[in-house]
Design an enzyme around this catalytic site. Structure first.
Site, PDB file in Angstrom:
ATOM      1  N   HIS A   8       0.820  -1.208   0.000  1.00  0.00           N
ATOM      2  CA  HIS A   8       0.000   0.000   0.000  1.00  0.00           C
ATOM      3  C   HIS A   8       0.854   1.258   0.000  1.00  0.00           C
ATOM      4  O   HIS A   8       2.049   1.215   0.244  1.00  0.00           O
ATOM      5  CB  HIS A   8      -0.972   0.020   1.191  1.00  0.00           C
ATOM      6  CG  HIS A   8      -0.317   0.136   2.533  1.00  0.00           C
ATOM      7  ND1 HIS A   8       0.010  -0.954   3.304  1.00  0.00           N
ATOM      8  CD2 HIS A   8       0.047   1.221   3.256  1.00  0.00           C
ATOM      9  CE1 HIS A   8       0.547  -0.554   4.445  1.00  0.00           C
ATOM     10  NE2 HIS A   8       0.601   0.766   4.435  1.00  0.00           N
ATOM     11  N   GLU A 136       7.578   1.546   5.002  1.00  0.00           N
ATOM     12  CA  GLU A 136       7.057   0.550   5.931  1.00  0.00           C
ATOM     13  C   GLU A 136       7.375  -0.839   5.376  1.00  0.00           C
ATOM     14  O   GLU A 136       7.226  -1.082   4.177  1.00  0.00           O
ATOM     15  CB  GLU A 136       5.537   0.704   6.064  1.00  0.00           C
ATOM     16  CG  GLU A 136       4.906  -0.289   7.013  1.00  0.00           C
ATOM     17  CD  GLU A 136       3.394  -0.102   7.146  1.00  0.00           C
ATOM     18  OE1 GLU A 136       2.769  -0.929   7.826  1.00  0.00           O
ATOM     19  OE2 GLU A 136       2.827   0.871   6.568  1.00  0.00           O
TER      20      GLU A 136
END
Length: 144
Positions: A8, A136
């Site tokens: 994402h 991330e």
């Protein structure tokens, strides 16, 4: 380190409802998940699915709104009042192996692995060590 799937792109917003309207009405999103709170991280999140017919099939947009006055993303919003891209997230098969590999390359891992919005372990790598992007790293969910 082997690059995993782009899971994402995190986008900070001052208002998830307003962002949902944008992604639905302007960008044509048809699958928008229900927002939910992540009190441990001080944020509310909402995932928007992208079409599943391209090279990044299954990639999501993660809308991130502050949850309370002590949210860590208030600083981002003070510099970017309209919000904007906050981070990118890549999957890895084993979070602890990935953490050790980044540390061996002298990349600054920000905090210990912790449970993220997908219910799997995550950590972040400092943007100064990642070409200017907060990155991330997420353990691939077991259902993938």
């Amino acid at each position: 380190m082997k690059l995993g799937r782009l899971n994402h792109i995190g986008v900070v917003t001052p208002s998830i409802p307003d962002s949902i309207t944008h992604w639905r009405d302007v960008m044509g999103a048809t699958k928008i998940h229900d927002p939910f709170d992540l009190p441990a991280q001080g944020v509310k999140v909402c995932f928007v699915d992208t079409p599943a017919d391209g090279p990044t099939s299954g990639t999501q947009i993660e809308l991130i709104e502050p949850l309370g006055a002590d949210s860590p993303i208030h600083g981002f919003l003070s510099k970017n009042p309209l919000g904007g891209q906050h981070h990118i997230c890549f999957e890895v098969p084993d979070i602890h192996v990935a953490e050790a590999e980044f540390e061996a390359m002298n990349k600054r891992v920000l905090g210990e692995p912790r449970i993220g919005a997908h219910g799997t372990l995550i950590f972040f790598v400092h943007p100064k060590d990642m070409g200017g992007m907060l990155t991330e790293i997420m353990e691939t969910p077991k259902d993938h």
